[in-house]
Design a protein around this motif. Sequence first.
Motif, PDB file in Angstrom:
ATOM      1  N   TYR A   1       0.868  -1.563  -0.103  1.00 56.34           N
ATOM      2  CA  TYR A   1       0.082   0.143   0.232  1.00 56.34           C
ATOM      3  C   TYR A   1       0.940   1.262  -0.105  1.00 56.34           C
ATOM      4  CZ  TYR A   1      -2.632   3.702   1.951  1.00 56.34           C
ATOM      5  OH  TYR A   1      -3.454   5.057   1.958  1.00 56.34           O
TER       6      TYR A   1
ATOM      7  N   LEU B   1       2.680   1.804  -3.608  1.00 58.40           N
ATOM      8  CA  LEU B   1       1.487   2.358  -4.524  1.00 58.40           C
ATOM      9  C   LEU B   1       1.139   3.670  -3.980  1.00 58.40           C
ATOM     10  CD1 LEU B   1      -0.706  -0.713  -4.981  1.00 58.40           C
ATOM     11  CD2 LEU B   1       1.452  -0.236  -6.120  1.00 58.40           C
ATOM     12  N   ALA B   2       0.848   3.756  -2.820  1.00 62.35           N
ATOM     13  CA  ALA B   2       0.445   5.274  -2.490  1.00 62.35           C
ATOM     14  C   ALA B   2       1.546   6.228  -2.808  1.00 62.35           C
ATOM     15  CB  ALA B   2       0.170   5.202  -0.840  1.00 62.35           C
TER      16      ALA B   2
ATOM     17  N   VAL C   1       1.439   7.082  -6.448  1.00 55.42           N
ATOM     18  CA  VAL C   1       0.525   7.889  -6.632  1.00 55.42           C
ATOM     19  C   VAL C   1       0.439   9.320  -6.349  1.00 55.42           C
ATOM     20  CG1 VAL C   1      -2.218   8.211  -6.463  1.00 55.42           C
ATOM     21  CG2 VAL C   1      -1.117   5.955  -7.012  1.00 55.42           C
TER      22      VAL C   1
ATOM     23  N   LEU D   1      -0.120   6.477 -13.595  1.00 52.95           N
ATOM     24  CA  LEU D   1      -0.811   5.829 -12.888  1.00 52.95           C
ATOM     25  C   LEU D   1      -0.910   4.358 -13.689  1.00 52.95           C
ATOM     26  CD1 LEU D   1      -2.789   6.264 -11.000  1.00 52.95           C
ATOM     27  CD2 LEU D   1      -4.762   6.623 -12.339  1.00 52.95           C
TER      28      LEU D   1
ATOM     29  N   VAL E   1       1.486   1.813 -11.819  1.00 54.26           N
ATOM     30  CA  VAL E   1       0.747   1.230 -10.729  1.00 54.26           C
ATOM     31  C   VAL E   1      -0.165   0.101 -10.963  1.00 54.26           C
ATOM     32  CG1 VAL E   1      -0.340   1.830  -8.742  1.00 54.26           C
ATOM     33  CG2 VAL E   1       1.218   3.602  -9.712  1.00 54.26           C
TER      34      VAL E   1
ATOM     35  N   VAL F   1      -0.049  -3.703 -10.028  1.00 48.17           N
ATOM     36  CA  VAL F   1      -1.079  -4.351  -9.450  1.00 48.17           C
ATOM     37  C   VAL F   1      -1.566  -5.812  -9.950  1.00 48.17           C
ATOM     38  CG1 VAL F   1      -3.420  -4.059  -9.302  1.00 48.17           C
ATOM     39  CG2 VAL F   1      -1.974  -2.634  -8.001  1.00 48.17           C
ATOM     40  N   LEU F   2      -1.392  -5.630 -11.420  1.00 49.63           N
ATOM     41  CA  LEU F   2      -1.683  -7.003 -12.038  1.00 49.63           C
ATOM     42  C   LEU F   2      -0.724  -8.049 -11.971  1.00 49.63           C
ATOM     43  CD1 LEU F   2      -2.961  -5.432 -15.431  1.00 49.63           C
ATOM     44  CD2 LEU F   2      -4.318  -6.435 -13.767  1.00 49.63           C
TER      45      LEU F   2
ATOM     46  N   ALA G   1      -1.381  -9.560  -8.671  1.00 49.64           N
ATOM     47  CA  ALA G   1      -2.397 -10.780  -8.628  1.00 49.64           C
ATOM     48  C   ALA G   1      -1.547 -12.135  -9.448  1.00 49.64           C
ATOM     49  CB  ALA G   1      -3.598 -10.310  -9.829  1.00 49.64           C
TER      50      ALA G   1
ATOM     51  N   TYR H   1     -12.105  -1.301   2.029  1.00 46.58           N
ATOM     52  CA  TYR H   1     -11.368  -2.002   1.219  1.00 46.58           C
ATOM     53  C   TYR H   1     -10.786  -3.534   2.232  1.00 46.58           C
ATOM     54  CZ  TYR H   1      -7.484  -4.061  -1.235  1.00 46.58           C
ATOM     55  OH  TYR H   1      -6.768  -4.884  -2.097  1.00 46.58           O
TER      56      TYR H   1
ATOM     57  N   PHE I   1      -9.631 -10.857  -6.893  1.00 51.27           N
ATOM     58  CA  PHE I   1      -8.678 -10.069  -6.065  1.00 51.27           C
ATOM     59  C   PHE I   1      -8.033  -9.094  -7.220  1.00 51.27           C
ATOM     60  CE2 PHE I   1      -4.150 -10.232  -4.785  1.00 51.27           C
ATOM     61  CZ  PHE I   1      -4.335  -9.585  -3.754  1.00 51.27           C
ATOM     62  N   ILE I   2      -8.044  -9.312  -8.556  1.00 51.93           N
ATOM     63  CA  ILE I   2      -7.679  -8.300  -9.486  1.00 51.93           C
ATOM     64  C   ILE I   2      -8.460  -7.115  -9.522  1.00 51.93           C
ATOM     65  CG2 ILE I   2      -7.591  -7.878 -11.925  1.00 51.93           C
ATOM     66  CD1 ILE I   2      -6.297 -10.567 -12.492  1.00 51.93           C
TER      67      ILE I   2
ATOM     68  N   LEU J   1      -7.523  -5.001  -6.422  1.00 52.26           N
ATOM     69  CA  LEU J   1      -6.330  -4.418  -6.379  1.00 52.26           C
ATOM     70  C   LEU J   1      -6.614  -2.802  -7.222  1.00 52.26           C
ATOM     71  CD1 LEU J   1      -3.736  -7.133  -6.833  1.00 52.26           C
ATOM     72  CD2 LEU J   1      -3.923  -5.545  -4.884  1.00 52.26           C
ATOM     73  N   LEU J   2      -7.267  -3.280  -8.311  1.00 55.52           N
ATOM     74  CA  LEU J   2      -7.643  -2.218  -9.008  1.00 55.52           C
ATOM     75  C   LEU J   2      -8.382  -1.003  -8.417  1.00 55.52           C
ATOM     76  CD1 LEU J   2      -8.612  -3.751 -12.680  1.00 55.52           C
ATOM     77  CD2 LEU J   2      -6.508  -2.447 -12.208  1.00 55.52           C
TER      78      LEU J   2
ATOM     79  N   LEU K   1      -8.350  -0.687  -5.323  1.00 54.76           N
ATOM     80  CA  LEU K   1      -7.139   0.009  -4.274  1.00 54.76           C
ATOM     81  C   LEU K   1      -6.535   1.127  -5.081  1.00 54.76           C
ATOM     82  CD1 LEU K   1      -6.208  -0.032  -1.393  1.00 54.76           C
ATOM     83  CD2 LEU K   1      -4.317  -1.627  -2.507  1.00 54.76           C
ATOM     84  N   ILE K   2      -6.145   0.802  -6.583  1.00 57.12           N
ATOM     85  CA  ILE K   2      -5.515   2.137  -6.845  1.00 57.12           C
ATOM     86  C   ILE K   2      -6.505   3.431  -7.023  1.00 57.12           C
ATOM     87  CG2 ILE K   2      -4.554   2.881  -9.131  1.00 57.12           C
ATOM     88  CD1 ILE K   2      -3.529   0.136  -9.595  1.00 57.12           C
TER      89      ILE K   2
ATOM     90  N   LEU L   1      -6.587   5.039  -3.764  1.00 60.83           N
ATOM     91  CA  LEU L   1      -5.335   5.759  -3.448  1.00 60.83           C
ATOM     92  C   LEU L   1      -5.519   7.156  -4.513  1.00 60.83           C
ATOM     93  CD1 LEU L   1      -2.721   3.068  -3.551  1.00 60.83           C
ATOM     94  CD2 LEU L   1      -3.468   4.754  -1.677  1.00 60.83           C
ATOM     95  N   PHE L   2      -6.043   6.799  -5.418  1.00 55.60           N
ATOM     96  CA  PHE L   2      -5.914   7.982  -6.303  1.00 55.60           C
ATOM     97  C   PHE L   2      -7.027   9.255  -6.076  1.00 55.60           C
ATOM     98  CE2 PHE L   2      -7.502  10.435 -10.206  1.00 55.60           C
ATOM     99  CZ  PHE L   2      -6.339  10.883 -10.731  1.00 55.60           C
TER     100      PHE L   2
ATOM    101  N   TYR M   1     -11.367   7.666 -15.164  1.00 56.60           N
ATOM    102  CA  TYR M   1     -10.186   6.764 -14.683  1.00 56.60           C
ATOM    103  C   TYR M   1     -10.805   5.941 -13.442  1.00 56.60           C
ATOM    104  CZ  TYR M   1      -6.575   8.461 -17.579  1.00 56.60           C
ATOM    105  OH  TYR M   1      -5.443   8.762 -18.706  1.00 56.60           O
TER     106      TYR M   1
ATOM    107  N   LEU N   1     -11.418   2.224 -12.661  1.00 53.93           N
ATOM    108  CA  LEU N   1     -10.925   1.340 -11.881  1.00 53.93           C
ATOM    109  C   LEU N   1     -11.900   0.659 -10.672  1.00 53.93           C
ATOM    110  CD1 LEU N   1      -7.953   3.720 -11.099  1.00 53.93           C
ATOM    111  CD2 LEU N   1      -7.771   1.417 -12.141  1.00 53.93           C
TER     112      LEU N   1
END
Lengths: 462, 475
Positions: free
Chosen positions: A382, A385-386, A389, A395, A398, A402-403, A406, B126, B160-161, B164-165, B167-168, B171-172, B199, B203
Amino acid sequence: MNAIIVSALMGVVMMLSGILFQNKSLMKHLAAAGLILLLVANLLQSYGKYVIQVDTHNLLHFEQFGIFFNTIAIVATLIYVLLSGKDIENTGVHPAEYFALVFFVLCGVTILTSFNGLLMLFLGVEIMSIPLYILTGADKKNLKSNEASLKYLLMGSFSTGIMLMGIALIYGGSGSFGINPGTPELTVGGIPKVSYLTVSGLILLFVSMCFKVSAAPFHFWTPDVYDGAPSVFTSFMATVVKAAGFFAFMRLFESQSDLMGATWKILLSFVIIATLLIGNITAVFQQSVKRMLAYSSIAQAGFMLFALYAGNDLAKEGILLYAAAYSLATIGVFAVLIKMKDYTLDGFNGLAKTQPVLALATTICLLSLSGIPLTAGFFAKYYMLAAVVKAGGALWIVIVAVLFAAVSVYYYFRVIQAMYFKDGAAETSEITGGFKIGLLLVAGLIVLIGLLPSVLLNYFYF
Amino acid sequence: MIPLLLISIPLLSGLAVLLLKDSPASKALSLVSSIATLALALVAVFSKGALHYDAAWLPALGSRFSLMQDGMAKMLCLLTAISFPVVFAATYNNSYQKSGAFYGLMLLTQAGLMGVFLASDALLFYFFWELALIPVYFLCSIWGGERRIAVTFKFFIYTFIGSLLMLIGILFVYSKTADHSFALASFYHVKLMAKEQAYVFALFFMAFAIKMPIFPLHTWQPDAYEQSPTATTMILSGVMVKMGIYAVIRWLLPMVPDAVSGHAMFVIILSVTGMIYASLIAIRQDDIKRLIAYSSIAHIGLMCAAIFVQNRIGLEGVMIQMFNHGVNVIGLWIVADVIEQQLGTRKMSELGGLAQKAPVLAVLLVLMALANVALPLTNAFVGEFLMFNGLFQYNVWITAIAGISIILAAVYTLNMIQKVFYGQVAEKVTNAVDLSFNTQLALGILVVLVLVMGLYPQPMINLTKDTVDAIFVQR
């Protein structure tokens, strides 16, 4: 300063005690006591108390950030010695020497957290690496261990050569060994004019540091060395040593990255993507858990590189948290791996039935490595990534990361599947009650940091 | 305090039950715990105004442990709280290996679900979003059917994918909030440019669309429903899919209204395509569980479309239907479970004439099935009527196409009743006996809910009125 002196002294003490005492099992207790002493000395320094005052002529510079990292490294080593001390003893005939080498590695680590010039960086890297070459070959009668050791030595020396060349070029370009060369006075149209020598030197330094932290495309030594080395030492190499490499990497490029301008981000994003790609995709295909962990450590390096990419305060906190979370989880997984008779995935089949405590602790460690919430690994990822960002503008990188995170779930969870959902009778060597309690404590610590990361980070700002 | 208790009762009792190992007490204890939660949820429903709970959690990050229970949350907490005791009662005679672990994980799932519906802090949301997923992963992988490991893994990686998206996305948005906070209010007030909204929409919606699931991200769902132990499937389809719909209404709609309007047509077309597609596949199914799974995709598609038409009547319909769909689909699963437990098969081609052997079951199933087709007087009618009404105001043609799915639903549901309950008594059916008391009780409760909500839906509309108001006031 305290940590450097005490760790070097403890190394010597351990060497001598190997001659003085014949009792082998004494060594790990002595080493644990030494580590506690080291921890105390390091903590004293953060309160401004010194064992010996030494004027380093500004070659070393101590700040809270580095000292706190030392604490993490020492605590991780302590946990490592407590959990796997018995297996270190069983590796060969001279256990005292292994512990001595571990202390010398720590000495190198503590130099790397406080260097203030390229020369000290070089010394730190070498002091940290040379004992590792020996530890990799500790299993003398095993051909794979020997091969790994030689490979590591050759590749390591090669990267050291590149580093020296880089340092020489930077010296030629800037006339200084300092890591803070300051803003160049000459500017052309607002852009600082930096000598080509300095920039090429920096690129060479970058390459050699990438090598040390096993970032692609300089990662080729990692799987072979991690796989060939005795598992106990792989655990140490993949955690404390690697994290220290990142710390030095970050400290080195904190101020230098400006000199390279836009090239820096392009170079770094290439390395990050390559590292994530190679680490994650190759790990998917591994059948041996040990080799899978070697590739996964490359993949984790990709995530840690985000700290350099972002380069802000959040990234600094993040690298500390990442170092702690990653080290704890990896030490935990390796401690269990060492006890297994069979290192393949099938060897873990049905571990939940034969050793429920081990399976539970391993599961928590693996969940943390894959970054699932409620574990320390989540907040580590976290923060990374934070930080990116927050730094803004990128972006896409990031999302790519994240992919790949996974993808990492795929191979970490295969171990969980083997332990819980598949039938089999996983065989382990003898497990003591103390080992189980130790593992559960590690797992508990991971969950605690996962719930309240401030426990760790507040301490950083005390 | 009530919101906190709604999470902590299942959480703590779940952990306690986990430690019970194989003891038969685990079953009873989890039933008692879930009934206690239900009582609390009812207290929440009858209390006035939104309930709040707030405590410090991660001050350095700007995240607080804050819970908020408004009308929509009260309704979904009630659904969650009703589902678990009903599921436990209906499957009370099923025996599981390591029953302590099974019931413990079920209760942990309940805690996660409650948390998702109550959290009013993005990071906390989350956390609970994932907490609801992890126990389900273990439940399905340990106690599921033959292909459980691969199927559950697919389900896990998919979601899970998505998370995570999301989560981005979180965060954004967080980096754009004025006060650097994860609080729901800060997220609502964030100012984003059109491109940034797009965006963030992409996400977040990815995560929610996978969870619901929306065509073409639905491929994990029929397999997962089929392979999971039935008690878990009931929770998955009855409550867990509502997470996606809830999250769209709670987070996406007020946060990025322009992007929602901009993408509405796209999402509605996907949803309607999914409705028709899933209904057509459902007609061809022989396995009862898979039939219910596809029918569920069709119903969820309608709910998603009705959210994105963005009118009041459509949203009211979604609110009611979230609750009613949960009740109906759990009822169908209970019937499917009874058939499987008694007769050892779920294939319609091997069944027939069950009505002669089990008349009570037949009556209850027919009622449930009629609710699934949304016949008037049943609960689903009210919701679907409102949703189609909303869709009609948006676009007549899309409504017409979506309407086909009602006909298709009648085709596959009635076909199922006919094949399973009427006709010649099949070989496997000869030994069938009628329902046991606990299953009758569970199905009876659900049937009462179906009829009451069908005849007098106004209280439910009033309950969620404040949430609907809040969304349309902001516009």
